[in-house]
Motif scaffolding. Structure first.
Motif, short mmCIF file in Angstrom:
data_model
loop_
_atom_site.label_atom_id
_atom_site.label_comp_id
_atom_site.label_asym_id
_atom_site.label_seq_id
_atom_site.Cartn_x
_atom_site.Cartn_y
_atom_site.Cartn_z
N LEU A 102 0.92 -1.12 0.07
CA LEU A 102 -0.01 -0.02 -0.08
C LEU A 102 0.86 1.25 0.10
O LEU A 102 1.95 1.22 0.62
N ARG A 103 0.29 2.16 -0.81
CA ARG A 103 1.14 3.44 -0.65
C ARG A 103 0.36 4.57 0.02
O ARG A 103 -1.15 4.46 0.03
N HIS A 104 0.61 5.60 0.16
CA HIS A 104 0.05 6.73 0.92
C HIS A 104 -0.80 7.58 -0.07
O HIS A 104 -0.40 7.74 -1.12
N LEU A 105 -1.99 7.72 0.21
CA LEU A 105 -3.02 8.60 -0.39
C LEU A 105 -3.43 9.68 0.05
O LEU A 105 -3.36 10.01 1.35
N PRO A 106 -3.69 10.90 -0.52
CA PRO A 106 -4.08 12.16 -0.03
C PRO A 106 -5.40 12.10 0.41
O PRO A 106 -6.19 11.09 0.47
N PRO A 107 -5.90 13.09 1.35
CA PRO A 107 -7.04 12.87 2.20
C PRO A 107 -8.21 12.88 1.25
O PRO A 107 -8.03 13.62 0.21
N GLY A 123 -12.64 -0.37 8.67
CA GLY A 123 -11.73 -0.74 9.74
C GLY A 123 -12.33 -2.03 10.68
O GLY A 123 -11.44 -2.84 11.16
N GLN A 124 -13.45 -1.95 10.85
CA GLN A 124 -14.10 -2.87 11.44
C GLN A 124 -14.43 -4.19 10.91
O GLN A 124 -14.52 -5.56 11.44
N GLU A 125 -14.49 -4.11 9.57
CA GLU A 125 -14.48 -5.42 8.66
C GLU A 125 -13.13 -5.98 8.37
O GLU A 125 -12.99 -7.28 8.32
N MET A 126 -12.15 -5.30 7.89
CA MET A 126 -10.93 -5.83 7.46
C MET A 126 -10.06 -6.28 8.38
O MET A 126 -9.22 -7.25 8.31
N HIS A 127 -9.67 -5.73 9.49
CA HIS A 127 -8.74 -5.94 10.51
C HIS A 127 -7.13 -6.15 9.78
O HIS A 127 -6.63 -6.91 10.21
N ARG A 128 -6.99 -5.29 8.89
CA ARG A 128 -5.72 -5.35 8.11
C ARG A 128 -5.77 -4.09 7.51
O ARG A 128 -6.58 -3.24 7.37
N PRO A 129 -4.56 -3.64 6.84
CA PRO A 129 -4.28 -2.32 6.35
C PRO A 129 -4.95 -2.11 5.12
O PRO A 129 -5.08 -3.19 4.22
N PHE A 130 -5.37 -0.79 4.89
CA PHE A 130 -6.32 -0.39 3.86
C PHE A 130 -6.13 1.00 3.51
O PHE A 130 -5.81 1.68 4.55
N ASN A 131 -6.50 1.36 2.39
CA ASN A 131 -6.70 2.77 2.01
C ASN A 131 -7.85 2.96 1.05
O ASN A 131 -8.09 1.93 0.50
N VAL A 132 -8.43 4.02 0.99
CA VAL A 132 -9.49 4.44 -0.01
C VAL A 132 -9.04 5.52 -1.04
O VAL A 132 -8.64 6.55 -0.32
N ALA A 133 -8.93 5.34 -2.19
CA ALA A 133 -8.66 6.20 -3.40
C ALA A 133 -10.07 6.89 -3.88
O ALA A 133 -10.70 6.17 -4.72
N TRP A 134 -10.47 8.04 -3.52
CA TRP A 134 -11.58 8.69 -3.94
C TRP A 134 -11.57 9.22 -5.33
O TRP A 134 -12.78 9.55 -6.01
N ASN A 144 -8.07 -0.32 -1.53
CA ASN A 144 -6.97 -0.98 -1.83
C ASN A 144 -6.54 -1.83 -0.13
O ASN A 144 -6.84 -1.12 0.69
N VAL A 145 -6.76 -3.14 -0.14
CA VAL A 145 -6.44 -3.98 0.97
C VAL A 145 -5.09 -4.76 0.89
O VAL A 145 -4.85 -5.51 -0.10
N GLN A 146 -4.37 -4.63 1.85
CA GLN A 146 -3.02 -5.17 1.77
C GLN A 146 -3.35 -6.64 2.15
O GLN A 146 -3.69 -6.97 3.23
N MET A 147 -2.70 -7.65 1.17
CA MET A 147 -2.99 -9.05 1.60
C MET A 147 -1.40 -9.61 1.93
O MET A 147 -0.52 -8.82 1.78
N VAL A 148 -1.24 -10.73 2.10
CA VAL A 148 0.12 -11.37 2.37
C VAL A 148 0.80 -11.31 1.30
O VAL A 148 2.10 -10.99 1.32
#
Length: 441
Positions: A102-107, A123-134, A144-148
């Motif tokens: 995952l990379r950092h996304l702007p607000p 956050g309640q469903e994933m329990h793993r790193p993620f971000n949202v690109a609007w 975007n969800v970080q998998m293994v």
């Protein structure tokens, strides 16, 4: 705590920012409650209905994305099939990016609470790193969800997170507010127009102009005021006409015996020439006094105000004063025009100049426009008038010089006041008196 004069005052601040016209204040009275009402409606919708819908829509998308992740975790070998089936049922477009992080996304710049609600639900469903690109695509939101072994990129249609009724409701609020305000403005303008016409007619009538009867319009109270004003105008016109007729008769009745006295003196055989001159002068003075008294009582009220060449009027008055022996200079720009009663103003200037030349050797006459005010000045190099006596000289029959009637300045102020102006007395720099006439231009 008491406020000092000139200090801070809430009323003064309000007066500074409030509209000064009746129409502006009336519209403000309508606009403020209307805006508050629409704002409360929007707040209730936005704070309750919209927030609840946003939480439910975001929770649904997050639950479906979480279901996909859980199924992939339980059966990693069937990842492609799980992605294919979930995309078909949930309207997702999912791509797996192996060996990515995952990379950092702007607000996000999403309007409303949907961005926070979606992030909280994910956050309640994933329990793993993620971000949202609007801002990746206009029609999709990318989760975007970080998998293994890489990043799972899920494109969710925006329509699954937004409701079109919010924008319709917002347009409805603004549209209805604008429509109601426009109708109120048209109605209030019609009501205020009657008051404005009444004020304009009253001001013109007070300055000696005859605007004629005004048409009653607007609310019933405004119509009554306009009708009362028309009746008042008619009564004043009738009174002035009757007074003029009566004064004309009085003038004729008084001058007739004086004429007989003059003829009788001329026919007397044994009268010394010096005595004859004195008696003739007394009769002439009596005629002049009668003319002055009648002029003061009449007040020049029958003449109508018309656009007048002020410079030419000053030239005529100065020429008459020079023929009477005055030394007078004029300073007035050519083409200087104002709406006034010319014969009445000629009497004002004549009275003031006669008063000045009786006490001074030199008189200066000038006129100029300052903003919306016509200012005429008569200056002389005489002894002037003490400050304590400057109001007294305007009172009838209180002449300060022998042989005067005390009516010259009283007549002048009466005529100038009928024009909506005033007369002021000042000390002239270098000695003497400066008389300033201010009239609406």
């Amino acid at each position: 705590m008491k406020l000092r004069p000139g200090g801070f005052s809430a009323d003064r601040v309000l007066r500074k920012f409030l509209p000064r016209s009746l129409l502006g204040r009336s519209l403000l009275i309508v606009l403020v409650p209307l805006v508050l009402l629409q704002g409360v409606a929007l707040l209730l919708f936005y704070g309750n209905h919209l927030n609840e819908l946003s939480r439910r829509l975001a929770g649904g998308v997050a639950g479906e994305a979480g279901f996909m992740i859980d199924e992939i975790d339980r059966a990693p070998d069937m990842r492609s099939l799980i992605i294919q089936e979930t995309d078909r049922y949930f309207q997702f477009t999912t791509v797996f990016l192996p060996n990515q992080v995952l990379r950092h996304l702007p607000p996000p710049d999403a309007p409303g609470p949907v961005d926070d609600d979606l992030a909280r639900a994910l956050g309640q469903e994933m329990h793993r790193p993620f971000n949202v690109a609007w801002n990746t695509a206009p029609d999709f939101i990318r989760i975007n969800v970080q998998m293994v072994d890489g990043v799972l990129s899920i494109d969710v249609p925006r329509k699954r997170l937004y409701i079109g009724t919010f924008y319709l409701f917002l347009i409805w609020l603004i549209g209805t507010a604008g429509l109601l305000f426009g109708i109120s403005a048209l109605f209030l303008r019609t009501q205020v127009r009657g008051i404005t016409r009444l004020a304009t007619a009253a001001e013109a009538f007070g300055m000696g102009r005859d605007p004629g009867p005004i048409k009653p319009e607007g609310a019933i109270e405004v119509r009554r005021a306009a009708t009362a004003f028309n009746r008042m105008q008619e009564r004043l016109r009738r009174f002035l006409a009757q007074r003029t007729i009566m004064l004309a008769g009085v003038s004729h009745d008084l001058r007739t015996p004086l004429t007989r006295l003059r003829l009788s003196l001329a026919m007397l055989p044994e009268v010394e020439p010096g005595e004859m001159a004195e008696m003739t002068g007394d009769i002439a003075e009596m005629e002049q006094l009668i003319a002055t008294y009648l002029s003061f009582a009449r007040g020049e009220g029958s003449e109508q105000a018309v656009p007048t060449d002020v410079a030419m009027l000053l030239e005529d008055v100065a020429a008459a004063a020079r023929r009477a022996g005055a030394t007078i200079e004029i300073g007035a720009p050519e083409g200087l025009t104002a709406t006034l009663r010319p014969e009445a103003m000629r009497r004002v200037l004549t009275n003031l100049i006669d008063n000045a030349r009786r006490h001074a050797a030199h008189v200066w006459l000038s006129a100029a426009i300052h903003g919306r005010t016509l200012r005429v000045s008569i200056e002389d190099d005489g002894p002037g008038i003490p400050t304590s006596q400057r109001e007294t000289v305007f009172r009838p029959f209180e002449a300060a010089s022998p042989g005067g009637t005390g009516l010259g300045l009283a007549i002048a102020r009466d005529i100038v006041g009928a024009h909506g102006g005033d007369i002021f007395l000042f000390d002239r720099p270098g000695g003497g008196l400066r008389v300033v006439i201010e009239l609406p231009a």
